[in-house]
Design a protein around this motif. Sequence first.
Motif, PDB file in Angstrom:
ATOM      1  N   GLU A  93      -5.169   4.335   3.993  1.00  0.00           N
ATOM      2  CA  GLU A  93      -6.448   4.986   4.295  1.00  0.00           C
ATOM      3  C   GLU A  93      -7.004   4.469   5.623  1.00  0.00           C
TER       4      GLU A  93
ATOM      5  N   ILE B  42       0.837  -1.201   0.000  1.00  0.00           N
ATOM      6  CA  ILE B  42       0.000   0.000   0.000  1.00  0.00           C
ATOM      7  C   ILE B  42       0.874   1.254   0.000  1.00  0.00           C
TER       8      ILE B  42
ATOM      9  N   TYR C 177     -12.314   2.718  -0.804  1.00  0.00           N
ATOM     10  CA  TYR C 177     -10.933   3.192  -0.913  1.00  0.00           C
ATOM     11  C   TYR C 177     -10.778   4.130  -2.100  1.00  0.00           C
ATOM     12  N   LYS C 178     -10.069   5.223  -1.896  1.00  0.00           N
ATOM     13  CA  LYS C 178      -9.812   6.169  -2.985  1.00  0.00           C
ATOM     14  C   LYS C 178      -9.045   5.512  -4.126  1.00  0.00           C
ATOM     15  N   ARG C 179      -8.180   4.552  -3.801  1.00  0.00           N
ATOM     16  CA  ARG C 179      -7.318   3.944  -4.818  1.00  0.00           C
ATOM     17  C   ARG C 179      -8.054   2.964  -5.733  1.00  0.00           C
ATOM     18  N   SER C 180      -9.211   2.477  -5.331  1.00  0.00           N
ATOM     19  CA  SER C 180      -9.927   1.455  -6.106  1.00  0.00           C
ATOM     20  C   SER C 180     -10.566   2.057  -7.355  1.00  0.00           C
TER      21      SER C 180
ATOM     22  N   GLN D 132      -6.888  -1.832  -8.484  1.00  0.00           N
ATOM     23  CA  GLN D 132      -6.475  -0.595  -9.157  1.00  0.00           C
ATOM     24  C   GLN D 132      -5.761  -1.018 -10.435  1.00  0.00           C
TER      25      GLN D 132
ATOM     26  N   LYS E 198      -7.044  -7.615   0.951  1.00  0.00           N
ATOM     27  CA  LYS E 198      -5.703  -7.579   1.555  1.00  0.00           C
ATOM     28  C   LYS E 198      -4.774  -8.673   1.034  1.00  0.00           C
TER      29      LYS E 198
ATOM     30  N   GLY F 116      -9.720   2.919   6.280  1.00  0.00           N
ATOM     31  CA  GLY F 116     -10.210   1.548   6.158  1.00  0.00           C
ATOM     32  C   GLY F 116      -9.092   0.520   6.243  1.00  0.00           C
ATOM     33  N   ASP F 117      -7.926   0.864   5.708  1.00  0.00           N
ATOM     34  CA  ASP F 117      -6.758  -0.021   5.816  1.00  0.00           C
ATOM     35  C   ASP F 117      -6.367  -0.175   7.279  1.00  0.00           C
TER      36      ASP F 117
END
Length: 156
Positions: free
Chosen positions: A35, A28, A145-148, A120, A83, A37-38
């Motif tokens: 984030e 990550i 998640y912003k990255r998704s 991603q 994960k 959530g992580d």
Amino acid sequence: MTAASDIRIVPYAPRWRTAFRDLNLEWITRYFEVEDGDRLVLDDPEGQILAPGGAILFALDGDEPIGTGALLPTGAHEFELVKMAVTPRAQGRGIGRRLCESLVTLARERGAHRVELLSQTTLAAAVSLYRSVGFVEIPLGEVPYKRSNVRMELRL
């Protein structure tokens, strides 16, 4: 490092709690930002993944965790694959594939009809792995998640 065929896939044990966190933080922080959530999941895998009926697997080289992945229940007969991580020094040896396939098998054994995941597209090797296992893209919808930027599912 041990031959890939000697790598064992085993269920979660409390002694690998820190490895679960560290293996995931390794990828990550390499590509994205950690984030909230992580942090929630990585700081409490027992409460956030195992307690609701999920599972965590590890790939072990001897007794060293070099990869991990988890299943999180999302509904009746459904799981999310979450994960997934393999340490960079062990990548390219099929360990991620073995973890992914083991998690799908476990979901099937637990009566799942469907497994989904978020990823991603810049993680091309991961997305390619998921496709090769049979996951297909579905509409993204809302994501935690912003990255998704891609959602995939596998019908079992």
